[in-house]
Write an enzyme that holds these catalytic residues in place. Structure first.
Site, short mmCIF file in Angstrom:
data_model
loop_
_atom_site.label_atom_id
_atom_site.label_comp_id
_atom_site.label_asym_id
_atom_site.label_seq_id
_atom_site.Cartn_x
_atom_site.Cartn_y
_atom_site.Cartn_z
N ASP A 173 38.31 34.73 39.03
CA ASP A 173 39.42 35.55 38.56
C ASP A 173 40.17 36.23 39.71
OD1 ASP A 173 40.82 36.61 36.33
OD2 ASP A 173 39.77 38.52 36.57
N HIS A 174 41.50 36.23 39.62
CA HIS A 174 42.33 36.92 40.63
C HIS A 174 41.94 36.52 42.04
CE1 HIS A 174 44.65 39.54 38.02
NE2 HIS A 174 43.56 39.92 37.39
N HIS A 234 46.04 46.96 34.40
CA HIS A 234 44.63 46.90 34.77
C HIS A 234 44.01 48.30 34.88
CE1 HIS A 234 45.67 42.78 36.28
NE2 HIS A 234 44.46 42.53 35.86
N HIS A 277 45.96 40.12 30.61
CA HIS A 277 45.08 40.86 31.53
C HIS A 277 45.13 42.34 31.19
CE1 HIS A 277 44.10 37.90 34.86
NE2 HIS A 277 44.80 37.19 33.99
N ASN A 297 41.41 38.99 28.87
CA ASN A 297 40.53 39.45 29.95
C ASN A 297 40.17 40.92 29.78
OD1 ASN A 297 41.21 36.94 30.95
ND2 ASN A 297 41.79 37.68 32.98
N VAL A 298 38.87 41.18 29.81
CA VAL A 298 38.37 42.56 29.67
C VAL A 298 37.40 42.85 30.81
CG1 VAL A 298 37.07 44.15 28.21
CG2 VAL A 298 38.52 42.39 27.14
N THR A 315 37.29 46.66 32.69
CA THR A 315 37.05 48.10 32.83
C THR A 315 36.26 48.69 31.67
OG1 THR A 315 39.07 48.28 34.13
CG2 THR A 315 38.24 50.31 33.14
O1 G3H Z 1 41.34 39.98 35.18
C1 G3H Z 1 40.70 40.90 34.65
C2 G3H Z 1 41.26 41.73 33.64
O2 G3H Z 1 42.62 41.70 33.64
C3 G3H Z 1 40.55 42.98 33.29
O3 G3H Z 1 41.40 44.11 33.17
O4 G3H Z 1 39.69 45.79 33.73
O5 G3H Z 1 41.85 46.47 32.76
O6 G3H Z 1 40.18 45.25 31.36
P1 G3H Z 1 40.74 45.48 32.72
ZN ZN Z 2 43.39 40.78 35.57
#
Ligand code: G3H
Ligand code: ZN
Length: 291
Positions: free
Chosen positions: A84-85, A182, A210, A232-233, A235
């Site tokens: 990811d990223h 994010h 995201h 995508n989750v 945090t």
């Molecule tokens: O790529 C990961 C996500 O975009 C997670 O975002 O931490 O704000 O849930 P988040």
């Molecule tokens: Zn992300």
């Protein structure tokens, strides 16, 4: 099975007009909690390992991915492994080189901080090589807020530009800027649902949301209805994990064995993953029932 093919999982979500939940892994216990929650829900998910997580471990991507691959192999549901990223060119190369032989099903090539032409060039170059290695590829166009303060949360992905970007790069999935940000610690983000629908109509590949930790459950459901196909989750899992550790240690200042407070924290991750799965992918719940 070992690292399920991510393209197949996303294609199943597209077919059922639902989304694949994708959760950030920081360490082994995060991965264990995510797999446990997904298994309880009976829903396929992705374990996603970000460039930040790779750097945190200091020893390259192999140990954490190997652990995820073993967990995926033992799981009763399909679990895909996603990078990811990934911005760093050397890490993109390493992820492609390890590829599906190492259990990796997909990679997000994140060149979104570059200008449009450089984003296209960097992404297209990686797509050709990643496809040759059997990987599904995600890229980002627009500026999803909150990433180390690098992006302004007000910016949105333009549907026409998104369609051109996909045609020019050959990506399989596109992360779009539609209002989420994010690392939100509160769940009160509002999304531009009309823009999601316009993007879904204009772009021939699945859309990725995201920063979903900050999006309320009902808005996640609306985003899926509007055309988001991967969510995508990250945090929110960390908030649950750390909150559990904090309350344990607040209640017992003599605790020393990490297993005492990590076990409930891992359970907190599992509970939250199960809940997110049920919100994001109810259409896949029936898949479990029909198995
Ligand atoms: O790529 C990961 C996500 O975009 C997670 O975002 O931490 O704000 O849930 P988040
Ligand atoms: Zn992300």
């Amino acid at each position: 099975m070992t690292g399920a093919p991510v393209g197949d999982l996303v294609a199943a979500a597209v077919e059922r007009r639902t989304a694949v939940p994708s959760f950030n892994v920081i360490g082994l216990e995060h991965a264990e909690g995510i797999v446990l929650g997904a298994s309880r829900a009976g829903i396929p998910v992705l374990l996603q390992i970000s460039e930040n997580a790779i750097r945190f471990h200091g020893g390259g991507m192999r140990p954490l991915i190997a652990a995820c691959r073993e967990l995926a192999e033992a799981a009763p549901v399909d679990i895909g492994i996603h990078l990811d990223h990934i911005e760093d060119a050397a890490l993109i190369d390493e992820g492609i080189a390890l590829g599906s032989a190492f259990g990796i099903g997909s990679i997000m090539v994140d060149a979104s901080t570059l200008d449009y032409a450089d984003n296209v060039r960097t992404t297209a170059d990686a797509v050709g090589r990643a496809h040759a290695a059997g990987l599904w590829v995600e890229a980002e166009l627009g500026a999803i807020g909150g990433k180390d303060g690098a992006h302004a949360p007000g910016v949105r992905t333009d549907p026409a530009e998104a369609a051109s970007f996909v045609a020019a790069t050959g990506v399989d999935g596109l992360a779009v800027a539609v209002g989420s940000s994010h690392a939100m610690a509160t769940r009160d983000a509002s999304l531009d649902l009309e823009l999601i629908a316009a993007l879904a109509a204009a772009v021939p590949v699945p859309l990725v949301l995201h920063g979903s930790s900050g999006v309320p459950d009902d808005v996640i459901r609306e985003a899926v209805a509007a055309g988001i196909r991967k969510i995508n989750v990250g945090t929110a899992l960390n908030i649950a994990y750390t909150g559990s550790v904090r309350s344990f240690l607040d209640a017992d200042d003599r605790a020393t064995d990490p297993r005492k407070y990590v076990a409930p924290a891992r359970d907190a991750v599992a509970d939250l993953v199960q809940r997110f799965c049920e919100v994001i992918s109810p259409a896949l719940l029936s898949r479990k029932a029909s198995r």
